[in-house]
Motif scaffolding. Structure first.
Motif, PDB file in Angstrom:
ATOM      1  N   GLU A 141      14.645  -3.636 -19.447  1.00 39.43           N
ATOM      2  CA  GLU A 141      15.179  -3.088 -18.195  1.00 39.43           C
ATOM      3  C   GLU A 141      14.280  -1.968 -17.734  1.00 39.43           C
ATOM      4  O   GLU A 141      13.878  -1.115 -18.524  1.00 39.43           O
ATOM      5  CB  GLU A 141      16.597  -2.582 -18.437  1.00 39.43           C
ATOM      6  N   VAL A 142      13.948  -1.998 -16.417  1.00 38.07           N
ATOM      7  CA  VAL A 142      13.111  -0.938 -15.852  1.00 38.07           C
ATOM      8  C   VAL A 142      13.730  -0.490 -14.540  1.00 38.07           C
ATOM      9  O   VAL A 142      14.521  -1.205 -13.921  1.00 38.07           O
ATOM     10  CB  VAL A 142      11.665  -1.425 -15.614  1.00 38.07           C
ATOM     11  N   THR A 143      13.337   0.713 -14.117  1.00 48.74           N
ATOM     12  CA  THR A 143      13.675   1.216 -12.781  1.00 48.74           C
ATOM     13  C   THR A 143      12.369   1.526 -12.064  1.00 48.74           C
ATOM     14  O   THR A 143      11.411   2.004 -12.677  1.00 48.74           O
ATOM     15  CB  THR A 143      14.547   2.478 -12.856  1.00 48.74           C
ATOM     16  N   MET A 144      12.354   1.248 -10.754  1.00 48.72           N
ATOM     17  CA  MET A 144      11.122   1.392  -9.998  1.00 48.72           C
ATOM     18  C   MET A 144      11.439   1.602  -8.528  1.00 48.72           C
ATOM     19  O   MET A 144      12.575   1.420  -8.082  1.00 48.72           O
ATOM     20  CB  MET A 144      10.241   0.145 -10.169  1.00 48.72           C
ATOM     21  N   GLU A 145      10.413   1.964  -7.738  1.00 45.36           N
ATOM     22  CA  GLU A 145      10.568   2.130  -6.301  1.00 45.36           C
ATOM     23  C   GLU A 145      10.515   0.757  -5.616  1.00 45.36           C
ATOM     24  O   GLU A 145       9.840  -0.163  -6.074  1.00 45.36           O
ATOM     25  CB  GLU A 145       9.455   3.023  -5.744  1.00 45.36           C
ATOM     26  N   SER A 146      11.197   0.650  -4.467  1.00 48.62           N
ATOM     27  CA  SER A 146      11.258  -0.627  -3.755  1.00 48.62           C
ATOM     28  C   SER A 146      10.111  -0.808  -2.754  1.00 48.62           C
ATOM     29  O   SER A 146       9.702  -1.944  -2.471  1.00 48.62           O
ATOM     30  CB  SER A 146      12.593  -0.754  -3.009  1.00 48.62           C
ATOM     31  N   GLN A 147       9.547   0.264  -2.211  1.00 50.59           N
ATOM     32  CA  GLN A 147       8.546   0.146  -1.157  1.00 50.59           C
ATOM     33  C   GLN A 147       7.225  -0.464  -1.626  1.00 50.59           C
ATOM     34  O   GLN A 147       6.626  -1.268  -0.886  1.00 50.59           O
ATOM     35  CB  GLN A 147       8.306   1.503  -0.489  1.00 50.59           C
ATOM     36  N   PRO A 148       6.721  -0.145  -2.812  1.00 46.12           N
ATOM     37  CA  PRO A 148       5.501  -0.842  -3.259  1.00 46.12           C
ATOM     38  C   PRO A 148       5.700  -2.362  -3.318  1.00 46.12           C
ATOM     39  O   PRO A 148       4.793  -3.116  -2.962  1.00 46.12           O
ATOM     40  CB  PRO A 148       5.250  -0.243  -4.651  1.00 46.12           C
ATOM     41  N   LEU A 149       6.875  -2.757  -3.778  1.00 48.11           N
ATOM     42  CA  LEU A 149       7.175  -4.190  -3.790  1.00 48.11           C
ATOM     43  C   LEU A 149       7.186  -4.748  -2.376  1.00 48.11           C
ATOM     44  O   LEU A 149       6.623  -5.825  -2.107  1.00 48.11           O
ATOM     45  CB  LEU A 149       8.538  -4.422  -4.468  1.00 48.11           C
ATOM     46  N   ARG A 150       7.797  -4.045  -1.442  1.00 50.43           N
ATOM     47  CA  ARG A 150       7.875  -4.537  -0.054  1.00 50.43           C
ATOM     48  C   ARG A 150       6.492  -4.641   0.564  1.00 50.43           C
ATOM     49  O   ARG A 150       6.172  -5.628   1.244  1.00 50.43           O
ATOM     50  CB  ARG A 150       8.760  -3.594   0.765  1.00 50.43           C
ATOM     51  N   ARG A 151       5.641  -3.612   0.340  1.00 49.05           N
ATOM     52  CA  ARG A 151       4.287  -3.648   0.901  1.00 49.05           C
ATOM     53  C   ARG A 151       3.482  -4.819   0.329  1.00 49.05           C
ATOM     54  O   ARG A 151       2.731  -5.498   1.052  1.00 49.05           O
ATOM     55  CB  ARG A 151       3.567  -2.325   0.628  1.00 49.05           C
ATOM     56  N   ALA A 152       3.652  -5.065  -0.951  1.00 46.29           N
ATOM     57  CA  ALA A 152       2.944  -6.185  -1.560  1.00 46.29           C
ATOM     58  C   ALA A 152       3.437  -7.520  -0.990  1.00 46.29           C
ATOM     59  O   ALA A 152       2.639  -8.442  -0.729  1.00 46.29           O
ATOM     60  CB  ALA A 152       3.124  -6.158  -3.073  1.00 46.29           C
ATOM     61  N   MET A 153       4.726  -7.611  -0.779  1.00 43.93           N
ATOM     62  CA  MET A 153       5.270  -8.850  -0.203  1.00 43.93           C
ATOM     63  C   MET A 153       4.787  -9.053   1.239  1.00 43.93           C
ATOM     64  O   MET A 153       4.441 -10.175   1.639  1.00 43.93           O
ATOM     65  CB  MET A 153       6.806  -8.822  -0.229  1.00 43.93           C
ATOM     66  N   LEU A 154       4.755  -7.981   2.040  1.00 39.82           N
ATOM     67  CA  LEU A 154       4.275  -8.097   3.410  1.00 39.82           C
ATOM     68  C   LEU A 154       2.798  -8.484   3.451  1.00 39.82           C
ATOM     69  O   LEU A 154       2.387  -9.307   4.289  1.00 39.82           O
ATOM     70  CB  LEU A 154       4.496  -6.778   4.156  1.00 39.82           C
ATOM     71  N   ASP A 155       2.014  -7.900   2.555  1.00 39.87           N
ATOM     72  CA  ASP A 155       0.592  -8.246   2.505  1.00 39.87           C
ATOM     73  C   ASP A 155       0.405  -9.717   2.127  1.00 39.87           C
ATOM     74  O   ASP A 155      -0.410 -10.437   2.725  1.00 39.87           O
ATOM     75  CB  ASP A 155      -0.113  -7.337   1.499  1.00 39.87           C
ATOM     76  N   PHE A 156       1.196 -10.163   1.154  1.00 41.72           N
ATOM     77  CA  PHE A 156       1.121 -11.574   0.759  1.00 41.72           C
ATOM     78  C   PHE A 156       1.568 -12.483   1.907  1.00 41.72           C
ATOM     79  O   PHE A 156       0.939 -13.508   2.188  1.00 41.72           O
ATOM     80  CB  PHE A 156       2.003 -11.798  -0.473  1.00 41.72           C
ATOM     81  N   GLY A 157       2.653 -12.115   2.596  1.00 37.81           N
ATOM     82  CA  GLY A 157       3.144 -12.913   3.713  1.00 37.81           C
ATOM     83  C   GLY A 157       2.136 -12.982   4.837  1.00 37.81           C
ATOM     84  O   GLY A 157       1.966 -14.039   5.478  1.00 37.81           O
ATOM     85  N   GLU A 158       1.438 -11.870   5.113  1.00 38.35           N
ATOM     86  CA  GLU A 158       0.416 -11.883   6.158  1.00 38.35           C
ATOM     87  C   GLU A 158      -0.705 -12.854   5.815  1.00 38.35           C
ATOM     88  O   GLU A 158      -1.181 -13.601   6.679  1.00 38.35           O
ATOM     89  CB  GLU A 158      -0.139 -10.464   6.350  1.00 38.35           C
ATOM     90  N   ARG A 159      -1.137 -12.853   4.565  1.00 35.66           N
ATOM     91  CA  ARG A 159      -2.184 -13.783   4.154  1.00 35.66           C
ATOM     92  C   ARG A 159      -1.715 -15.236   4.290  1.00 35.66           C
ATOM     93  O   ARG A 159      -2.472 -16.119   4.710  1.00 35.66           O
ATOM     94  CB  ARG A 159      -2.610 -13.495   2.713  1.00 35.66           C
ATOM     95  N   ILE A 160      -0.442 -15.455   3.921  1.00 37.17           N
ATOM     96  CA  ILE A 160       0.107 -16.819   4.044  1.00 37.17           C
ATOM     97  C   ILE A 160       0.133 -17.262   5.503  1.00 37.17           C
ATOM     98  O   ILE A 160      -0.232 -18.407   5.843  1.00 37.17           O
ATOM     99  CB  ILE A 160       1.520 -16.885   3.439  1.00 37.17           C
ATOM    100  N   LEU A 161       0.546 -16.364   6.418  1.00 33.82           N
ATOM    101  CA  LEU A 161       0.617 -16.722   7.827  1.00 33.82           C
ATOM    102  C   LEU A 161      -0.761 -17.014   8.406  1.00 33.82           C
ATOM    103  O   LEU A 161      -0.941 -17.954   9.190  1.00 33.82           O
ATOM    104  CB  LEU A 161       1.293 -15.599   8.625  1.00 33.82           C
ATOM    105  N   VAL A 162      -1.755 -16.186   8.049  1.00 35.02           N
ATOM    106  CA  VAL A 162      -3.117 -16.427   8.527  1.00 35.02           C
ATOM    107  C   VAL A 162      -3.632 -17.766   8.023  1.00 35.02           C
ATOM    108  O   VAL A 162      -4.215 -18.566   8.777  1.00 35.02           O
ATOM    109  CB  VAL A 162      -4.054 -15.286   8.087  1.00 35.02           C
ATOM    110  N   LEU A 163      -3.377 -18.048   6.738  1.00 32.36           N
ATOM    111  CA  LEU A 163      -3.808 -19.322   6.176  1.00 32.36           C
ATOM    112  C   LEU A 163      -3.075 -20.491   6.850  1.00 32.36           C
ATOM    113  O   LEU A 163      -3.680 -21.532   7.132  1.00 32.36           O
ATOM    114  CB  LEU A 163      -3.548 -19.327   4.668  1.00 32.36           C
TER     115      LEU A 163
END
Length: 468
Positions: A141-163
C-alpha cells in the motif's frame, strides 16, 4: 462544395470519421491501461524501496526520504504476513481523498477510475493498494499525489490522439486512392460510354463492351450493353418502318389508281350475258372496291390519320357469308371446308368494311395454314352474344401457330403466322378491333387447331375512342 458531393469526397470524409471513431473506442481503454501500468510501476518501485528496511531495521531519515522520493510516494506499507508490517513513511500534506485497489479490478472499474483521474484537476492524495511482485507478501500500500498521474495520462493521451490522426489521414488517403481507381474510375468510364452512345445511338460502335473486373460493375455494364443493343435494334427497325411506310404509301397511291381503272372494267363485265360472269362479276367488283378502300386507308395510316370506325347495324350472317364466299373461290381444288355457325338474325354494331377485313384476315390465315399441310381441314366462324358484348370466333383444324408467332402475335413484322408472311395481318386486325373498343385474343393454338376470338362491347363508343 463540389468535392463533398462526389463519391470520392464523401468516402474520404466517412473514412476519416469512422477511423477516428475507432480510435476513440480504443483511446479510453488504452488510457485506462496506461494508468494501471503507471500505478503498478509505483507499487513495484515502492516494494523495492521497502526491501531496504529488511536489510537494516534502522534506516537513516535522509536515506528513507530518498527512497520514497525515488518511488514517487509518501509512504509504503508492505504486509509480509498477518503479524508483521514493514513501513517507510514521510509527512503526508493532506488527507487521503481516494483509495484504488489494483489487486483484482474489473475493466469497467479501471475505465471509470481513469476518467475520474483525468477530470480531477485539483492535486489530491490517493491511496493505492496492490499485490506485491514475486509473491513477496500479502499486499502493498502506498500514498501518492494525483496530479503527476494525471499529467502522465494527458501526455499519453495526446500522443495517442496525434498517432490516431496520422493513422486516420494515411488510411483515408489510401482508401481514397483505392476507391477512385477501383470504383470511381470505372463508373466515370461507364458514364462516358453512356454520353457517347447518347450522341449517336444508331452507331453500334458506341455500344459498351463489358470489361470491369468487379462483379457488380460488370453486371451493370452487361445490363447497359443489353439495353443499348435492344435500343439500337429498335431505332433501326423504326427507321426501316418509316422508310417502308413511305414506300407503301407511294405504292398504295399508284395501286389505287390502277384498281380504279380495274373497277371500271369490272363494272362493264356486269353487263355480260354469260351466267358465270354475271355470278362472279359482283364479287370481283366488291373485291376491287375493298382493295381501293384498303389503299386509301393505307395512305391515311401513313399520315397517322386512321379514320375511326363508322358504326352501323350489320347482319352477322351476311357479313360472315360474304367473307366465306370469297375464300371458297380461293380454296377451290383444296380439301378445306369453310362454314359458318351464326344464329339467324343476329345483328352486330360495327364498321362493315373494317370488320370484313378482320374476319377475312383470320379466315384467310386459317385456310392457308390448312392448305399448307396438304391434309383436309375445316374453318368455322361462330357468333354469339351476351348482355354485355358480341363474340365472333374463327376456329380451324390446322397445325397450330409456331412458338415465335405466339410470342409476337400482334407485333408488326414479327408475328408472322406462316413462312414468308410479313406479320402485318394480325397486327392490323387487332388494331381495327381495338378501334371498335373491343379485343382480339388467341384463345387456343395446339395440334388440334387454332381459335381466335373477337369481343365487341355493346356499350356505345365516342368518335374519338375509335382512334387507335
Amino acid at each position: 462544395m463540389p468535392f463533398l458531393n462526389s463519391l470520392s469526397g464523401r468516402f474520404l470524409v466517412l473514412t476519416v470519421i469512422f477511423v477516428m471513431l475507432a480510435e476513440i473506442l480504443i483511446f479510453v481503454p488504452s488510457v485506462a491501461r496506461y494508468r494501471e501500468d503507471y500505478l503498478l510501476a509505483r507499487l513495484e518501485r515502492a516494494q523495492i524501496a521497502s526491501l531496504a528496511l529488511l536489510a537494516d531495521d534502522a534506516l537513516d531519515a535522509d536515506l528513507e526520504k530518498e527512497l520514497l522520493n525515488n518511488a514517487g510516494v509518501f509512504n509504503v506499507v508492505l504486509r509480509r504476513d498477518e503479524m508483521r508490517q514493514l513501513m517507510l513513511s514521510s509527512p503526508i500534506p493532506a488527507p487521503v481523498a481516494a483509495t484504488y485497489d489494483l489487486r483484482d479490478p474489473s475493466v469497467l472499474a479501471l475505465i471509470g477510475d481513469a476518467l475520474r483521474s483525468i477530470l480531477e484537476k485539483e492535486d489530491t492524495i490517493i491511496r493505492v493498494i496492490g499485490a506485491p511482485t514475486q509473491d513477496a507478501g500479502l499486499l502493498i500500500e502506498v500514498t501518492m499525489e494525483s496530479q503527476p498521474l494525471r499529467r502522465a495520462m494527458l501526455d499519453f493521451g495526446e500522443r495517442i490522439l496525434v498517432l490516431s490522426a496520422m493513422i486516420s489521414a494515411v488510411t483515408a488517403a489510401l482508401l481514397f486512392l483505392a476507391v477512385r481507381r477501383i470504383l470511381v474510375a470505372p463508373i466515370r468510364k461507364v458514364v462516358r460510354h453512356m454520353q457517347s452512345y447518347a450522341d449517336a445511338p444508331e452507331d453500334v460502335r458506341r455500344i459498351i463492351e463489358p470489361n470491369a473486373s468487379l462483379t457488380e460493375l460488370r453486371a451493370a455494364e452487361e445490363a447497359l450493353q443489353s439495353m443499348q443493343q435492344h435500343l439500337t435494334a429498335a431505332l433501326k427497325q423504326k427507321d426501316r418502318l418509316a422508310q417502308l411506310g413511305g414506300a407503301v404509301a407511294k405504292v398504295s397511291h399508284d395501286l389505287r389508281n390502277i384498281l380504279t381503272s380495274a373497277q371500271l372494267f369490272a363494272d362493264s363485265m356486269e353487263r355480260s350475258d354469260d351466267p358465270r360472269i354475271q355470278r362472279i362479276a359482283p364479287k370481283l367488283v366488291g373485291s376491287i372496291s375493298r382493295a381501293v378502300n384498303l389503299c386509301e386507308a393505307t395512305l391515311a395510316f401513313g399520315r397517322a390519320e386512321e379514320p375511326p370506325p363508322s358504326l352501323t347495324r350489320v347482319t352477322v350472317s351476311g357479313l360472315v357469308e360474304d367473307v366465306l364466299e370469297g375464300e371458297r373461290l380461293a380454296a377451290e381444288g383444296h380439301l378445306c371446308d369453310l362454314r359458318a355457325e351464326v344464329p339467324p338474325g343476329l345483328m352486330l354494331r360495327c364498321d362493315p368494311e373494317q370488320m370484313y377485313r378482320v374476319i377475312g384476315n383470320l379466315v384467310r390465315n386459317a385456310r392457308q395454314a390448312i392448305i399448307a399441310t396438304g391434309a383436309a381441314g375445316a374453318v368455322t366462324v361462330r357468333a354469339a352474344e351476351t348482355e354485355e358484348a358480341w363474340f365472333l370466333s374463327v376456329e380451324d383444324t390446322g397445325p397450330g401457330l409456331p412458338a415465335k408467332a405466339r410470342d409476337n402475335l400482334f407485333t408488326p413484322f414479327q408475328g408472322g403466322a406462316r413462312k414468308g408472311g410479313a406479320g402485318l395481318g394480325l397486327a392490323i386486325a387487332s388494331e381495327l378491333v381495338r378501334g371498335h373498343g373491343g379485343r382480339l385474343d388467341l384463345t387456343r393454338s395446339d395440334d388440334r387447331g387454332t381459335v381466335f376470338t373477337i369481343r365487341l362491347p355493346k356499350t356505345e363508343i365516342s368518335e374519338n375512342s375509335g382512334r387507335p
